[in-house]
Design a protein around this motif. Structure first.
Motif, PDB file in Angstrom:
ATOM      1  N   HIS A   7      -9.571 -28.614  42.070  1.00  0.00           N
ATOM      2  CA  HIS A   7      -8.964 -29.951  41.992  1.00  0.00           C
ATOM      3  C   HIS A   7      -9.263 -30.765  43.250  1.00  0.00           C
ATOM      4  CE1 HIS A   7      -6.763 -30.469  38.240  1.00  0.00           C
ATOM      5  NE2 HIS A   7      -6.742 -29.153  38.240  1.00  0.00           N
ATOM      6  N   THR A   8      -9.316 -30.114  44.385  1.00  0.00           N
ATOM      7  CA  THR A   8      -9.674 -30.829  45.613  1.00  0.00           C
ATOM      8  C   THR A   8     -11.093 -31.385  45.490  1.00  0.00           C
ATOM      9  OG1 THR A   8      -8.189 -29.456  46.939  1.00  0.00           O
ATOM     10  CG2 THR A   8      -9.957 -30.609  48.113  1.00  0.00           C
ATOM     11  N   ILE A   9     -12.005 -30.579  44.977  1.00  0.00           N
ATOM     12  CA  ILE A   9     -13.383 -31.055  44.755  1.00  0.00           C
ATOM     13  C   ILE A   9     -13.383 -32.250  43.807  1.00  0.00           C
ATOM     14  CG2 ILE A   9     -15.602 -30.451  43.688  1.00  0.00           C
ATOM     15  CD1 ILE A   9     -15.108 -27.569  44.777  1.00  0.00           C
ATOM     16  N   GLU A  10     -12.636 -32.136  42.721  1.00  0.00           N
ATOM     17  CA  GLU A  10     -12.583 -33.231  41.747  1.00  0.00           C
ATOM     18  C   GLU A  10     -12.008 -34.503  42.369  1.00  0.00           C
ATOM     19  OE1 GLU A  10     -10.417 -34.106  37.521  1.00  0.00           O
ATOM     20  OE2 GLU A  10     -11.471 -32.188  37.742  1.00  0.00           O
ATOM     21  N   TYR A  11     -10.949 -34.384  43.147  1.00  0.00           N
ATOM     22  CA  TYR A  11     -10.335 -35.579  43.749  1.00  0.00           C
ATOM     23  C   TYR A  11     -11.202 -36.165  44.863  1.00  0.00           C
ATOM     24  CZ  TYR A  11      -6.182 -34.621  41.025  1.00  0.00           C
ATOM     25  OH  TYR A  11      -5.312 -34.409  39.989  1.00  0.00           O
ATOM     26  N   LEU A  12     -11.881 -35.311  45.637  1.00  0.00           N
ATOM     27  CA  LEU A  12     -12.758 -35.814  46.700  1.00  0.00           C
ATOM     28  C   LEU A  12     -13.974 -36.552  46.143  1.00  0.00           C
ATOM     29  CD1 LEU A  12     -12.688 -32.904  49.321  1.00  0.00           C
ATOM     30  CD2 LEU A  12     -11.578 -35.155  49.487  1.00  0.00           C
TER      31      LEU A  12
ATOM     32  N   LYS B 257      -1.771 -37.340  34.829  1.00  0.00           N
ATOM     33  CA  LYS B 257      -0.618 -37.502  35.721  1.00  0.00           C
ATOM     34  C   LYS B 257       0.075 -36.162  35.960  1.00  0.00           C
ATOM     35  CE  LYS B 257       3.565 -40.221  36.265  1.00  0.00           C
ATOM     36  NZ  LYS B 257       4.474 -41.197  35.682  1.00  0.00           N
ATOM     37  N   GLU B 258       0.218 -35.355  34.906  1.00  0.00           N
ATOM     38  CA  GLU B 258       0.847 -34.043  35.049  1.00  0.00           C
ATOM     39  C   GLU B 258      -0.022 -33.105  35.894  1.00  0.00           C
ATOM     40  OE1 GLU B 258       3.396 -33.496  30.953  1.00  0.00           O
ATOM     41  OE2 GLU B 258       1.206 -33.372  30.823  1.00  0.00           O
ATOM     42  N   GLU B 259      -1.332 -33.154  35.671  1.00  0.00           N
ATOM     43  CA  GLU B 259      -2.249 -32.331  36.470  1.00  0.00           C
ATOM     44  C   GLU B 259      -2.162 -32.716  37.944  1.00  0.00           C
ATOM     45  OE1 GLU B 259      -4.310 -29.728  35.931  1.00  0.00           O
ATOM     46  OE2 GLU B 259      -4.354 -29.643  33.756  1.00  0.00           O
ATOM     47  N   LYS B 260      -2.109 -34.021  38.215  1.00  0.00           N
ATOM     48  CA  LYS B 260      -2.031 -34.485  39.604  1.00  0.00           C
ATOM     49  C   LYS B 260      -0.700 -34.052  40.226  1.00  0.00           C
ATOM     50  CE  LYS B 260      -3.065 -37.980  42.806  1.00  0.00           C
ATOM     51  NZ  LYS B 260      -4.128 -38.853  43.158  1.00  0.00           N
ATOM     52  N   SER B 261       0.382 -34.114  39.463  1.00  0.00           N
ATOM     53  CA  SER B 261       1.690 -33.677  39.960  1.00  0.00           C
ATOM     54  C   SER B 261       1.672 -32.185  40.284  1.00  0.00           C
ATOM     55  CB  SER B 261       2.785 -33.965  38.932  1.00  0.00           C
ATOM     56  OG  SER B 261       2.932 -35.349  38.736  1.00  0.00           O
ATOM     57  N   LEU B 262       1.018 -31.408  39.435  1.00  0.00           N
ATOM     58  CA  LEU B 262       0.906 -29.973  39.675  1.00  0.00           C
ATOM     59  C   LEU B 262       0.077 -29.701  40.929  1.00  0.00           C
ATOM     60  CD1 LEU B 262       1.809 -27.295  38.401  1.00  0.00           C
ATOM     61  CD2 LEU B 262      -0.313 -27.303  37.088  1.00  0.00           C
ATOM     62  N   TYR B 263      -0.963 -30.483  41.129  1.00  0.00           N
ATOM     63  CA  TYR B 263      -1.814 -30.366  42.310  1.00  0.00           C
ATOM     64  C   TYR B 263      -1.022 -30.700  43.580  1.00  0.00           C
ATOM     65  CZ  TYR B 263      -5.645 -31.516  45.535  1.00  0.00           C
ATOM     66  OH  TYR B 263      -6.484 -31.586  46.611  1.00  0.00           O
ATOM     67  N   ILE B 264      -0.258 -31.776  43.547  1.00  0.00           N
ATOM     68  CA  ILE B 264       0.574 -32.158  44.699  1.00  0.00           C
ATOM     69  C   ILE B 264       1.621 -31.091  44.973  1.00  0.00           C
ATOM     70  CG2 ILE B 264       2.301 -33.838  45.492  1.00  0.00           C
ATOM     71  CD1 ILE B 264       0.592 -35.988  44.004  1.00  0.00           C
ATOM     72  N   LEU B 265       2.210 -30.556  43.928  1.00  0.00           N
ATOM     73  CA  LEU B 265       3.176 -29.473  44.070  1.00  0.00           C
ATOM     74  C   LEU B 265       2.519 -28.249  44.726  1.00  0.00           C
ATOM     75  CD1 LEU B 265       6.080 -28.530  43.473  1.00  0.00           C
ATOM     76  CD2 LEU B 265       5.250 -27.729  41.269  1.00  0.00           C
ATOM     77  N   GLY B 266       1.260 -27.995  44.383  1.00  0.00           N
ATOM     78  CA  GLY B 266       0.516 -26.901  45.006  1.00  0.00           C
ATOM     79  C   GLY B 266       0.379 -27.089  46.503  1.00  0.00           C
TER      80      GLY B 266
END
Length: 143
Positions: free
Chosen positions: A96-101, A8-17
């Motif tokens: 992270h984009t690769i991981e989420y896609l 959840k923290e990693e995803k929040s950091l990604y969204i913040l990016g």
């Protein structure tokens, strides 16, 4: 061993990016659209005005402007932490984009580590000391 961030923290950091990228593109669009120059955002450094020496952040704005113009070497010479930050940010966002896609099938996402912040702090400290030593000992004014 360093504690890991939760998913959840990693995803929040990604969204913040992504939010940071959107804000930067918006700012760049506004300055280009209104034909403004980045110099209006550059205030004189109070530390430098008072002491005659560089503060740890001197050159950061010029480094950002140079990087946005594609002048990578100039950006590095103005303030190396800007280029370091851009590389770390870019790699973090791409992986992270690769991981989420791939919905986690390709776990390529670069994980946050405090070490990245320590390295940035070391870069800032080293460039600050080197710049001021050049000025103090040899009279070389970098900026």
């Amino acid at each position: 061993m360093e504690p890991r961030m939760s998913k959840k923290e990693e995803k929040s950091l990604y969204i913040l990016g992504w939010m940071l990228l959107a804000a930067a593109v918006l700012l760049l669009g506004i300055t280009k659209g209104l034909h403004m120059q980045m110099k209006i955002f550059s205030l004189p450094c109070v530390f430098r005005e008072l002491t005659g020496y560089y503060c740890p952040g001197c050159g950061g704005t010029r480094a950002c402007a140079a990087l946005l113009q594609g002048k990578i070497v100039k950006s590095f010479l103005c303030h190396p932490v800007v280029l370091y930050t851009a590389v770390i940010y870019g790699w973090y966002m791409i992986t992270h984009t690769i991981e989420y896609l791939t919905r986690g099938k390709l776990a390529a996402g670069m994980r946050y580590r405090d070490l990245y912040l320590y390295l940035a702090a070391a870069i800032i400290l080293i460039q600050w000391v080197v710049r001021n030593l050049l000025k103090l000992i040899w009279g070389i004014d970098i900026l």
